[in-house]
Design an enzyme around this catalytic site. Structure first.
Site, PDB file in Angstrom:
ATOM      1  N   SER A 583       0.815  -1.200   0.000  1.00 61.04           N
ATOM      2  CA  SER A 583       0.000   0.000   0.000  1.00 61.04           C
ATOM      3  C   SER A 583       0.864   1.271   0.000  1.00 61.04           C
ATOM      4  O   SER A 583       1.640   1.490  -0.919  1.00 61.04           O
ATOM      5  CB  SER A 583      -0.957  -0.040   1.188  1.00 61.04           C
ATOM      6  OG  SER A 583      -1.955   0.931   1.066  1.00 61.04           O
ATOM      7  N   ASP A 619     -11.992  -1.934  -7.084  1.00 56.58           N
ATOM      8  CA  ASP A 619     -11.336  -1.406  -5.894  1.00 56.58           C
ATOM      9  C   ASP A 619     -11.773   0.036  -5.673  1.00 56.58           C
ATOM     10  O   ASP A 619     -11.525   0.909  -6.505  1.00 56.58           O
ATOM     11  CB  ASP A 619      -9.818  -1.476  -6.067  1.00 56.58           C
ATOM     12  CG  ASP A 619      -9.072  -1.235  -4.762  1.00 56.58           C
ATOM     13  OD1 ASP A 619      -9.628  -0.544  -3.890  1.00 56.58           O
ATOM     14  OD2 ASP A 619      -7.954  -1.738  -4.615  1.00 56.58           O
ATOM     15  N   HIS A 673      -8.946  -3.711  -1.813  1.00 53.28           N
ATOM     16  CA  HIS A 673      -7.749  -3.202  -1.152  1.00 53.28           C
ATOM     17  C   HIS A 673      -7.472  -3.926   0.159  1.00 53.28           C
ATOM     18  O   HIS A 673      -6.331  -4.067   0.580  1.00 53.28           O
ATOM     19  CB  HIS A 673      -7.944  -1.708  -0.883  1.00 53.28           C
ATOM     20  CG  HIS A 673      -6.702  -0.979  -0.496  1.00 53.28           C
ATOM     21  ND1 HIS A 673      -5.921  -0.341  -1.411  1.00 53.28           N
ATOM     22  CD2 HIS A 673      -6.098  -0.807   0.702  1.00 53.28           C
ATOM     23  CE1 HIS A 673      -4.891   0.217  -0.790  1.00 53.28           C
ATOM     24  NE2 HIS A 673      -4.977  -0.059   0.495  1.00 53.28           N
TER      25      HIS A 673
END
Length: 710
Positions: A583, A619, A673
């Site tokens: 991330s 997403d 995610h």
């Protein structure tokens, strides 16, 4: 250099590339330099969001960042006509479909290359998963004489005296509720155990559904509430809950289940920068409404003896001050950053006079110590702490006013606190784990004042893995912790592949929980290194502040120092090194790929790394269109650069000039995610490791070269 990237890291990688370009400009380097062409010695880089920072537990206060929406209408500008807007939308959709089709065709062409390796890795991971999940139990919730726990989508109930003997009854399963594709995120039981509220979440959605079950001989569904984030019982039949929409959580509702069934709004956060969460104090005297932003927090109290009265404010939000509330004997115990130094400390104040002017210090943490978790009991509180990678347990007695400090096993990197529904319990239960050690259950006895290792459920002992903790000296002399794992039987470590992990953002620690793939890598001779750079939270709030915003460059210096120290100590070498960033960690990984002159001394690549990107069609946090456009630009940059270079020098051998790095985009129809199911992540992880294994092998055997991507 090879890069695997999942969609969550893409936006942050791009930020990192821009960040690196600014860095070069600031240091008077050539302005005509292509930001994608900078050489770097790390042989393999992975940017991955499959190891997402999202967890099945409630995110810590202040950690969930609100989205920002900006109006497209500005003063003095002309708003496009509806016809033009529709035309633009159709053009954008067509471009999106064409790019997606092209990437899917490219993936179909290249994926057979990894088929055999992927199959082998997948089989090994399934074997390890079956071995360790069969022997490890899920956390338990003790409530008076009963114990509740969840396994394989089923909720079980057992008597406390019989639970260790395997005697438990199934209350209900997710399939019974019609949610076979979801997982249980949170469980809350009413004080009289007549109701249970659970939240179910699909791996393809950011939002959860709350289901209230009326318990008894035959549990039945009492109510279903969509889009719920957190919930707590204020009384036997009174539930407070927050709703989530577009990654924001600002409204608190109360609902009842007796004769006067009704639901009403009790609190609304007006500032969009704040996120609202609920929590009950351990003695269940108060329900707390916690409103948190990135820079401050505010708490409102609901008196559980009068759950229908309006919430009362503890202390108005103060810039730079966070605080959280517990309660004991008419005293509020406040975990807060108020005062100097601006790190968490335990303070107290009377319930009737709760303003910060009345806060009195009870206990302050040592310097560079991270408060990981905190649990209150009737006469004691326990703090789980982290310092230089080590985990500690501090027990503060409210009776003797003494502090007992216990260092947890040296292999431990993560812990999971079990739910203790009764604050009068004499034992605190928790689980310890590491990336290569499956969860093992421990208990702390207040009466015996000692740590007890639970041996009820046997877990295979990892005996061939060595854990080393190092300190790397960064550019400004700051010591940066590193946690290293390797097989004790491995020889010539400088020849072994090294996988370096980094995050360094939002004050969040690197994820060091147990993963089957990490254990597999250790067994196959890999070295795993976790670099706890500034920007993360491993050494307290100041550690985060020193690596965020204008201090972001310090995190890059920390990462560079960590990798250099690893190589100097004989842990692998640049041409066998991979970098993993989940991330937001993509910012540092992207910057290191392009702006790292210190590491270029060890090895020079004149080519950009290969990139493996995993993206998800739906997403919510990282839209697919931006990923598709980014990949196209990245491909053009590396191809343009490759065409200008005839030879690529890698350490002691020459790679022919026709070597072109792979830029691979793997678009998944499902997934998001946040954490995915084991079945979904198994295929994804197997593809990622197959890519790494093949690419690192090609580095060592230059006769096997990657083919140009489409």
């Amino acid at each position: 250099m090879k890069v695997r990237m999942c969609c969550a890291g893409l936006r942050n990688l791009l930020q990192g590339l821009r960040f690196s370009a600014k860095y070069y400009s600031k240091h008077n380097l050539p302005q005509t330099m292509c930001p994608y062409s900078k050489s770097k010695p790390i042989k393999c880089c992975i940017l991955d969001c499959s190891e997402s920072t999202c967890t099945h537990r409630t995110a810590p206060p202040g950690r969930i960042l609100p989205c920002r929406f900006f109006s497209c209408k500005q003063e003095g500008t002309k708003v496009p006509s509806k016809r033009k807007q529709n035309t633009s939308r159709v053009t954008s959709d067509l471009l999106h479909k064409n790019l997606l089709k092209s990437e899917q065709e490219n993936w179909n062409d290249i994926s057979p290359t990894y088929k055999a390796v992927t199959k082998r890795i997948k089989g090994k991971l399934e074997e390890l998963h079956n071995m360790y999940t069969r022997n490890s139990g899920s956390p338990r919730m003790r409530f008076r004489e009963n114990v509740y726990f969840e396994e394989n989508g089923c909720i079980f109930l057992a008597k406390a005296d019989d639970v260790d003997e395997g005697n438990a009854d199934i209350l209900f399963s997710i399939e019974d509720l019609g949610f076979s594709d979801a997982f249980i995120q949170r469980i809350r039981i009413s004080p009289d155990q007549s109701y249970m509220a659970i939240s179910l979440k699909s791996e393809n959605s950011e939002e959860a559904t709350c289901i209230i079950m009326k318990l008894g001989n035959f549990p039945v569904v009492e109510k279903v509430i969509p889009s719920v984030f957190s919930f707590e019982w204020a009384a036997n039949d009174v539930l407070y809950y927050t709703t989530q929409k577009n990654l924001k959580c600002q409204n608190v509702f109360m609902t009842t289940f007796t004769y006067q069934k009704h639901t009403k709004l009790v609190y609304t956060e007006q500032d969009a920068r704040f996120f609202v969460d609920l929590y009950c104090t351990k003695d269940r005297r108060f329900l707390t409404i916690n409103s948190n932003s990135k820079t401050t927090s505010e708490v409102w109290l609901v008196d559980c003896t009068h759950p229908f009265e309006s919430p009362a404010l503890v202390q108005a939000r103060t810039p730079g001050v966070f605080y959280h509330i517990e309660h004991r004997k008419e005293q509020l115990y406040i975990l807060t950053t108020y005062g100097e130094p601006a790190e968490y400390k335990l303070m107290k104040a009377p319930v009737a006079c709760s303003g910060k002017d009345n806060w009195q210090l009870v206990y302050a943490l040592e310097k560079k110590t991270k408060l990981v978790d905190f649990e209150m009991f009737s006469d004691d509180c326990i703090m789980f702490l982290k310092n230089a990678g080590h985990l500690y347990l501090n027990v503060i007695s409210f009776v003797s006013h003494l502090v007992q400090s216990i260092q947890l096993p040296t292999w431990a990197c993560e812990f999971e606190l079990e739910s203790h529904l009764e604050h009068t319990t004499s034992t605190c239960y928790f689980q310890l784990s590491s990336p290569v050690h499956p969860p093992k259950r421990f208990a702390y006895s207040f009466k015996e004042n000692n740590l007890i290792e639970q041996a009820v459920q046997e877990v295979p002992i990892i005996t061939n893995c060595h854990t080393t903790r190092l300190l790397a000296k960064s550019k400004d002399e700051t010591l940066v912790p590193i946690t290293v794992f390797h097989n004790k039987n491995s020889k010539e470590l400088h020849r072994r592949p090294l996988l370096v992990h980094v995050y360094g953002a939002y004050g969040i620690d690197l994820n060091m929980s147990f993963k089957e793939e990490k254990l597999m890598l250790i067994e196959e001779g890999w070295i795993l290194a976790y670099c706890h750079v500034r920007g993360g939270g491993e050494q307290g709030l100041s550690w985060h502040r020193d690596g965020c915003q204008r201090n972001k460059l310090k995190g890059l210096h920390d990462l560079r120092a960590c990798i250099m120290l690893l190589h100097e100590l004989g842990f692998s070498q640049p041409k066998h090194t991979a970098l993993a960033a989940a991330s937001a960690g993509g910012v540092l990984a992207g910057a290191l790929c392009n702006t790292d002159p210190a590491l270029i001394r060890a090895v020079v690549l004149q080519c950009y790394p290969s990139v493996f990107i995993t993206a998800y069609e739906n997403d919510e946090r990282t839209p697919l269109m931006g990923i598709l456009q980014y990949v196209q630009k990245l491909r053009k940059a590396v191809l343009d650069h490759a065409s200008r270079k005839s030879k690529k020098v890698i350490t002691s051998f020459i790679v022919p000039g026709n070597w072109i790095p792979n830029i691979i985009l793997d678009v998944q129809a499902n997934g998001s995610h946040c954490d995915s199911s084991w079945e979904h992540s198994l295929n994804e992880v197997a593809r990622h490791l197959a890519f790494l294994s093949r690419e690192l092998e090609e580095v060592c055997h230059p006769q096997h070269h990657s083919k140009p991507c489409k």
